[in-house]
Design an enzyme around this catalytic site. Structure first.
Site, mmCIF file in Angstrom:
data_model
loop_
_atom_site.group_PDB
_atom_site.id
_atom_site.type_symbol
_atom_site.label_atom_id
_atom_site.label_comp_id
_atom_site.label_asym_id
_atom_site.label_seq_id
_atom_site.Cartn_x
_atom_site.Cartn_y
_atom_site.Cartn_z
ATOM 1 N N ASP A 114 6.705 -5.092 0.813
ATOM 2 C CA ASP A 114 5.353 -5.464 1.239
ATOM 3 C C ASP A 114 5.236 -6.969 1.472
ATOM 4 O O ASP A 114 6.091 -7.761 1.024
ATOM 5 C CB ASP A 114 4.354 -5.000 0.156
ATOM 6 N N ASP A 120 -2.708 0.772 6.455
ATOM 7 C CA ASP A 120 -3.180 1.201 5.134
ATOM 8 C C ASP A 120 -4.238 2.286 5.224
ATOM 9 O O ASP A 120 -4.640 2.829 4.199
ATOM 10 C CB ASP A 120 -3.750 0.011 4.350
HETATM 11 C C1 GLA Z 1 -0.532 -3.180 0.232
HETATM 12 C C2 GLA Z 1 0.101 -2.002 0.922
HETATM 13 C C3 GLA Z 1 -0.350 -0.719 0.296
HETATM 14 C C4 GLA Z 1 -0.008 -0.744 -1.188
HETATM 15 C C5 GLA Z 1 -0.602 -1.962 -1.847
HETATM 16 C C6 GLA Z 1 -0.124 -2.121 -3.260
HETATM 17 O O1 GLA Z 1 -1.916 -3.201 0.447
HETATM 18 O O2 GLA Z 1 -0.161 -2.038 2.294
HETATM 19 O O3 GLA Z 1 0.229 0.389 0.912
HETATM 20 O O4 GLA Z 1 1.389 -0.739 -1.326
HETATM 21 O O5 GLA Z 1 -0.245 -3.153 -1.143
HETATM 22 O O6 GLA Z 1 -0.669 -3.221 -3.875
#
Ligand code: GLA
Length: 692
Positions: A437, A496
């Site tokens: 990430d 997301d």
């Molecule tokens: C980001 C990612 C999500 C999740 C969160 C975890 O927002 O895009 O999919 O993994 O971090 O904190």
């Protein structure tokens, strides 16, 4: 010196290497087999007249346009040596082997540029420059762009903008005189990334119109632009966006631009994908089949309770999931998003026996194990920040974003720490997959190049040491989806949002560039966590089918009927994925924007799968028959409904549906089409199509 011709898959590029500067005289449709005489005549045929109030010699669009040739638009090269701006670049020589190389240099000989132009057999053109400081002292580079000419009929632009959970929103604009520059200063492409800049004949669609498109294979700051001068010349281009002082070349030093990836299609946007997807597939040997994923994020968030996770493991395995991914929350002190990034040790309180019991349960259930990490970040509240404040990019007072700062991977100590932590985890645990990430912009001037090259190096190093480990590029969803990082990763977290309505648009547009098997799409909760919108299970399933499919929902709360539908869907996905992940992506130009048809057609056109999606209420009670693009016109196909039930607003379905299918020639399906169910809003119907 001669005129060179690159040809492949319906496109041609002709470069005139006879003058003072090299110039591209054609980039577009295939011109056929031309001998040297014909090529020279072609290049002569497009030498322009000399207009009033201009240079006294014809102005041609150079490979590296600049003031020296009379080009007063944006120059390809900008920089200075001790306050003296870079001079014009003259052609030194061109050579066509497997690809075309062009050498240029300043008359003073203090700068050299080597340009590579490579047209792949799939019809994807890649161009990059390598600049070398061959003069005395430092050369300060301000910018080096790759530019490609586009004709005057490429008068409409289509590119993208977006927000978190709202990536890849298309925007169209006419290209007038001037510059349309999409600039990213996020230190990552960003949710509003221009992504793929297309210039086409006005009104070009998925299946029609001539289109020229460029993408910069780079994950840091960049400008992607279209320009038309008052002379009439037009260009698409891109380059890294460099801050003053970011790149200084010592004597003998070189700078290489990222690849500009460029495609021409005379059959609309789908024609771009038809070239890009096979090319990407040929380069990045992704392991197929793509496993069905379960990701814990929206199922449990930071609450990593063993009993719940164990139940989730069992439910996932029972449904047919093949890879279980433990998301954020597993490392020391990480109870929420305000702390602990950088402390990449398994939390001893939550996990007294480490992750071993969970990994064993996952492996024991026949699934692979995956783990979330965010290696480029550091929380102010972390042991790492306390021990190494000097590793924070921009210093310990840099503004926070999601309560975190950036770890300076250009610092050798920080780089080694992160590499070793990740290597230790990958060694200790049986990890098949990292969700990698990157949840904030860098926001430190002049840091993008160093940080981006460092993360590329880190990914490459880990890939070499752990070749079996797959990596997913996630950046708060889809803020880092580009062909630079795709050289090093195997999956993108597309967005997301798991809301299928949002996802329909995001996936449709992201998959213009990236083949669907790289694009993660998950079945979420009935009421989407991000939007609060409630969607039918069938719509959610049909949406997540087209990509690298997975689940991001606490399956343990699903009722038996839902569990059965999900298991059936996973079975269908497993049956269809050889087609979904190798075929040609097709999208019909909608007669009614509320009714969308997209699908995947096998390369040999023996079978296909289509989704008809009602994103809203159709304009008419009886929408026109839906046409099925991409099939072989002379073969006959049987169309059959598949998938979960959907809601339709009809008293009786079209007769062919009640018969369980219909057989028609591909030409009829493409030209006349088929009456389809009258879908209620936010419903989807799936069809398989098999040659008879
Ligand atoms: C980001 C990612 C999500 C999740 C969160 C975890 O927002 O895009 O999919 O993994 O971090 O904190």
């Amino acid at each position: 010196m001669t005129v060179h011709h690159l040809r492949a898959a319906g496109s041609s590029l002709v470069l005139d290497a006879r003058g003072v500067a090299a110039s591209i005289v054609h980039w577009g449709s295939d011109l056929g087999d031309l001998d040297g005489t014909a090529l020279a005549a072609l290049a002569d045929a497009v030498v322009p007249a000399v207009p009033p109030s201009s240079l006294d010699v014809p102005l041609r669009f150079a490979l590296l346009p600049g003031l020296a040739e009379g080009w007063s638009g944006r120059p390809a090269l900008a920089g200075h040596r001790q306050g003296r701006p870079a001079g014009g670049l003259r052609l030194v020589g061109a050579d066509l082997q497997d690809f075309l190389t062009v050498r240029s240099a300043t008359p003073e000989g203090d700068l050299e540029v080597l340009t590579e132009l490579d047209l792949s057999s799939q019809g994807v053109l890649r161009v990059r420059h390598r600049l070398t400081n061959t003069g005395p002292g430092d050369f300060h580079l301000a910018g080096l762009d790759v530019r490609l000419p586009i004709p005057q009929d490429a008068a409409e632009l289509l590119d993208f903008t977006g927000l978190w959970c709202h990536e890849r929103q298309p925007q169209r604009t006419p290209l007038g005189h001037g510059m349309w520059s999409r600039e990213s200063r996020h230190g990552r492409p960003g949710h509003d990334d221009a992504f793929l800049l297309m210039a086409g004949e006005p009104g070009f669609g998925f299946r029609h119109g001539r289109v020229w498109a460029v993408h910069l294979a780079w994950s840091g700051d960049k400008s992607v632009h279209a320009e038309r001068s008052a002379l009439g010349y037009g260009a698409l281009g891109a380059g890294e966006l460099l801050a003053p002082g970011e790149i200084t070349l010592a004597e003998g030093g070189s700078y290489e631009t990222p690849w500009l990836v460029a495609v021409f299609s005379d059959t609309g946007i789908d024609g771009l994908s038809d070239r890009l997807h096979p090319w990407i597939r040929s380069r990045n040997a992704l392991r197929l089949p793509r496993p069905v994923v379960l990701n814990t994020w929206e199922a449990v968030y930071f609450n990593q309770d063993h009993a719940v996770l164990n139940e989730l493991v069992d439910a996932a395995a029972a449904a047919g999931v093949e890879r279980f991914v433990l998301d954020d929350g597993w490392f020391t002190g990480r109870r929420d998003d305000r702390r602990a990034l950088g402390d990449w040790y398994v939390d001893a309180e939550t996990w007294p026996d480490g992750l071993h019991p969970l990994v064993q349960r996952v492996r024991g259930a026949g699934m692979e194990f995956g783990l979330w990490v965010e290696p480029e970040m550091i929380s102010p509240e972390s042991a790492l920040a306390a021990a190494h404040p000097e590793w924070i990019l921009g210093g310990p007072d840099a503004p926070t974003w999601r309560w975190q700062r950036v770890l300076d991977l250009g610092d050798p100590g920080a780089y080694a720490y992160i590499r070793d932590r990740l290597a230790d985890l990958l060694t200790e645990y049986d990890i098949a997959f990292l969700k990698w990430d990157h949840n904030r912009d860098l926001l430190v001037p002049g840091s993008s190049h160093r940080q981006t090259t460092a993360v590329y190096r880190l990914l490459a190093e880990l890939k070499t040491a752990f070749p079996h480990v797959e990596i997913e590029s996630c950046a708060s969803g889809g803020a880092r989806i580009d062909l630079g990082i795709l050289e090093l990763v195997d999956r993108f977290w597309t967005s997301d949002t798991n809301d299928p309505l949002d996802r329909q648009a995001i996936q449709r547009w992201t998959s213009v560039l990236v083949p669907p098997e790289y694009l993660g799409g998950h079945l979420g909760d009935a009421t989407a966590h991000v939007t609060g919108r409630t969607s039918a299970l069938g719509f959610r399933l049909a949406t997540a089918l087209f990509g690298s499919a997975g689940i991001e929902w606490n399956l343990t709360v699903a009722n038996d009927a839902e569990k059965q539908l999900i298991a059936d869907w996973i079975g269908e996905y497993k049956r269809l994925r050889p087609l979904l992940h190798t075929g040609a992506v097709v999208r019909a130009d909608p007669a009614d924007p509320a009714l969308r048809l997209h699908g995947v057609v096998a390369q040999d056109r023996s079978q296909a799968v289509y989704a008809l999606v009602a994103t809203g209420t159709p304009r008419s009670a009886l929408p026109p028959p839906v046409r099925f693009p991409g099939l072989d016109p002379v073969r006959s196909y049987t169309v059959r409904p598949i998938g979960a039930p959907y809601k339709a607003v009809q008293d009786a379905p079209p007769p062919w549906l009640t018969d369980g299918g219909i057989t028609l020639p591909g030409r009829v399906l493409a030209e006349v089409g088929l009456t389809v169910p009258l879908l209620a809003p936010e419903q989807a119907a799936l069809f398989t199509v098999d040659a008879v």
